[in-house]
Design a protein around this motif. Sequence first.
Motif, PDB file in Angstrom:
ATOM      1  N   THR A  69      48.383  43.691  36.829  1.00 44.65           N
ATOM      2  CA  THR A  69      47.559  43.010  35.656  1.00 44.65           C
ATOM      3  C   THR A  69      47.075  41.660  36.397  1.00 44.65           C
ATOM      4  O   THR A  69      47.606  40.886  36.779  1.00 44.65           O
ATOM      5  CB  THR A  69      48.353  42.755  34.320  1.00 44.65           C
ATOM      6  OG1 THR A  69      48.666  43.971  33.847  1.00 44.65           O
ATOM      7  CG2 THR A  69      47.468  42.040  33.326  1.00 44.65           C
ATOM      8  N   ILE A  70      45.901  41.376  36.359  1.00 45.09           N
ATOM      9  CA  ILE A  70      45.263  40.081  36.679  1.00 45.09           C
ATOM     10  C   ILE A  70      44.673  39.615  35.403  1.00 45.09           C
ATOM     11  O   ILE A  70      43.671  40.238  34.850  1.00 45.09           O
ATOM     12  CB  ILE A  70      44.061  40.352  37.740  1.00 45.09           C
ATOM     13  CG1 ILE A  70      44.706  41.332  38.908  1.00 45.09           C
ATOM     14  CG2 ILE A  70      43.480  39.121  38.468  1.00 45.09           C
ATOM     15  CD1 ILE A  70      45.700  40.587  39.583  1.00 45.09           C
ATOM     16  N   SER A  71      45.030  38.338  35.173  1.00 47.15           N
ATOM     17  CA  SER A  71      44.577  37.513  33.795  1.00 47.15           C
ATOM     18  C   SER A  71      43.271  36.684  34.252  1.00 47.15           C
ATOM     19  O   SER A  71      43.390  36.124  35.189  1.00 47.15           O
ATOM     20  CB  SER A  71      45.716  36.820  33.196  1.00 47.15           C
ATOM     21  OG  SER A  71      45.399  36.265  32.171  1.00 47.15           O
ATOM     22  N   ASN A 125      48.300  27.702  37.370  1.00 46.86           N
ATOM     23  CA  ASN A 125      47.780  28.674  36.877  1.00 46.86           C
ATOM     24  C   ASN A 125      46.412  28.469  36.311  1.00 46.86           C
ATOM     25  O   ASN A 125      46.153  27.130  36.430  1.00 46.86           O
ATOM     26  CB  ASN A 125      48.730  29.700  35.944  1.00 46.86           C
ATOM     27  CG  ASN A 125      49.201  28.789  34.889  1.00 46.86           C
ATOM     28  OD1 ASN A 125      48.458  27.937  34.050  1.00 46.86           O
ATOM     29  ND2 ASN A 125      50.473  28.752  34.587  1.00 46.86           N
ATOM     30  N   SER A 137      49.403  36.792  35.644  1.00 44.89           N
ATOM     31  CA  SER A 137      49.046  37.899  36.475  1.00 44.89           C
ATOM     32  C   SER A 137      50.387  38.419  37.320  1.00 44.89           C
ATOM     33  O   SER A 137      51.204  37.674  37.727  1.00 44.89           O
ATOM     34  CB  SER A 137      48.239  37.587  37.700  1.00 44.89           C
ATOM     35  OG  SER A 137      46.709  37.491  36.956  1.00 44.89           O
ATOM     36  N   ASP A 138      50.419  39.715  37.597  1.00 47.50           N
ATOM     37  CA  ASP A 138      51.442  40.352  38.287  1.00 47.50           C
ATOM     38  C   ASP A 138      51.648  40.056  39.693  1.00 47.50           C
ATOM     39  O   ASP A 138      50.430  39.830  40.283  1.00 47.50           O
ATOM     40  CB  ASP A 138      51.541  41.685  37.931  1.00 47.50           C
ATOM     41  CG  ASP A 138      51.691  42.215  36.435  1.00 47.50           C
ATOM     42  OD1 ASP A 138      52.343  41.560  35.827  1.00 47.50           O
ATOM     43  OD2 ASP A 138      51.153  43.560  36.079  1.00 47.50           O
ATOM     44  N   SER A 143      42.127  40.607  30.677  1.00 45.96           N
ATOM     45  CA  SER A 143      42.751  41.227  32.142  1.00 45.96           C
ATOM     46  C   SER A 143      42.139  42.228  32.511  1.00 45.96           C
ATOM     47  O   SER A 143      41.262  43.050  31.698  1.00 45.96           O
ATOM     48  CB  SER A 143      44.217  41.369  31.556  1.00 45.96           C
ATOM     49  OG  SER A 143      44.285  42.381  30.928  1.00 45.96           O
ATOM     50  N   ASP A 146      44.013  33.748  36.763  1.00 42.25           N
ATOM     51  CA  ASP A 146      45.535  33.596  37.192  1.00 42.25           C
ATOM     52  C   ASP A 146      45.692  34.281  38.639  1.00 42.25           C
ATOM     53  O   ASP A 146      45.570  35.622  38.566  1.00 42.25           O
ATOM     54  CB  ASP A 146      46.558  33.997  36.256  1.00 42.25           C
ATOM     55  CG  ASP A 146      46.698  33.213  35.001  1.00 42.25           C
ATOM     56  OD1 ASP A 146      46.127  31.881  34.963  1.00 42.25           O
ATOM     57  OD2 ASP A 146      47.380  33.589  34.122  1.00 42.25           O
ATOM     58  N   LEU A 178      47.599  36.318  41.856  1.00 41.36           N
ATOM     59  CA  LEU A 178      48.658  37.052  41.786  1.00 41.36           C
ATOM     60  C   LEU A 178      49.926  36.351  41.538  1.00 41.36           C
ATOM     61  O   LEU A 178      50.266  35.232  42.426  1.00 41.36           O
ATOM     62  CB  LEU A 178      48.577  37.961  43.053  1.00 41.36           C
ATOM     63  CG  LEU A 178      47.634  39.094  43.038  1.00 41.36           C
ATOM     64  CD1 LEU A 178      47.557  39.575  44.536  1.00 41.36           C
ATOM     65  CD2 LEU A 178      47.985  40.146  42.419  1.00 41.36           C
ATOM     66  N   THR A 185      41.489  40.544  44.685  1.00 44.64           N
ATOM     67  CA  THR A 185      41.676  40.157  43.178  1.00 44.64           C
ATOM     68  C   THR A 185      40.444  39.800  42.249  1.00 44.64           C
ATOM     69  O   THR A 185      40.112  40.057  41.274  1.00 44.64           O
ATOM     70  CB  THR A 185      42.994  39.867  42.710  1.00 44.64           C
ATOM     71  OG1 THR A 185      43.172  38.416  43.154  1.00 44.64           O
ATOM     72  CG2 THR A 185      44.055  40.531  43.215  1.00 44.64           C
TER      73      THR A 185
END
Length: 261
Positions: free
Chosen positions: A11-13, A32, A60-61, A4, A53, A55, A75
């Motif tokens: 948080t971006i996974s 996802n 991811s948030d 991430s 993932d 947003l 992102t």
Amino acid sequence: MQKSITFKNATISFSDVGKGTAVVLLHGFLENATMWNTVVPHLSQRNRVITVDLLGHGKSDCLGYVHTMELFAETIEAVLKQLKIRKYILVGHSLGGYVSLAIAQKNSTKIKGICLVNSTSNEDSEDRKNLRLRANKMVQQNFENMVRMSISNLFEPQNLSKFKKEIDFVKTEALKTSLQGYIAANEGMRIRKKNNGILSENNFKKLIVFGEKDPVLDFKTSIKEAKTTNSEIVVFSGGHMSHIENKDELISTLQTFIKRC
């Protein structure tokens, strides 16, 4: 293994597997990175495969209450910058295709190829825009039923029993999407603009993959879009979920496309 980054406090996974040509796989609405679980092992044998993932999806948030295609794109660009990837191929399913086009709009010189899987460079019809507005109201009343129904409606009817196990998994993953993530992405898709020029005006490789019985995208419109944007076309027999309904054909198609980019 999921990694991430932090982008604007969100948080971006993502995952990063394999070596070679960078291929970025972007999932669709209510999906996802797990949607690519059967694809990554094949593509990563000869390529560096990145899944993200988006947003409000997966791990991811959310970032506000409207996730525009441009915000999604920022992102992805942040992830690629972190990985120091300069040139890449984009493969986007549905929503992921819209995001791919937004990335290309800003960074066309970095793109080696774009594959739209069950996606389009056209904007929503007025009927679909209104449908998204209604869905965003209805989902606040009964989130689980709306999500489950939305997933079922993406498949060719005869495939609902054939792929029951896979569909159950998709629904389980879809329910991990937050209510905010659902509404923010749906609104972002509703207000996105037509993006045909990104395909027709650039020389990178272009491929549009769609299902002949896709309940979301009109077959004749997709054929016309491919011709007017000078994009290669591949037509499968199924609905909107080619990675499940036409898994083997899609993997083979992507392998061939990547080699040509």
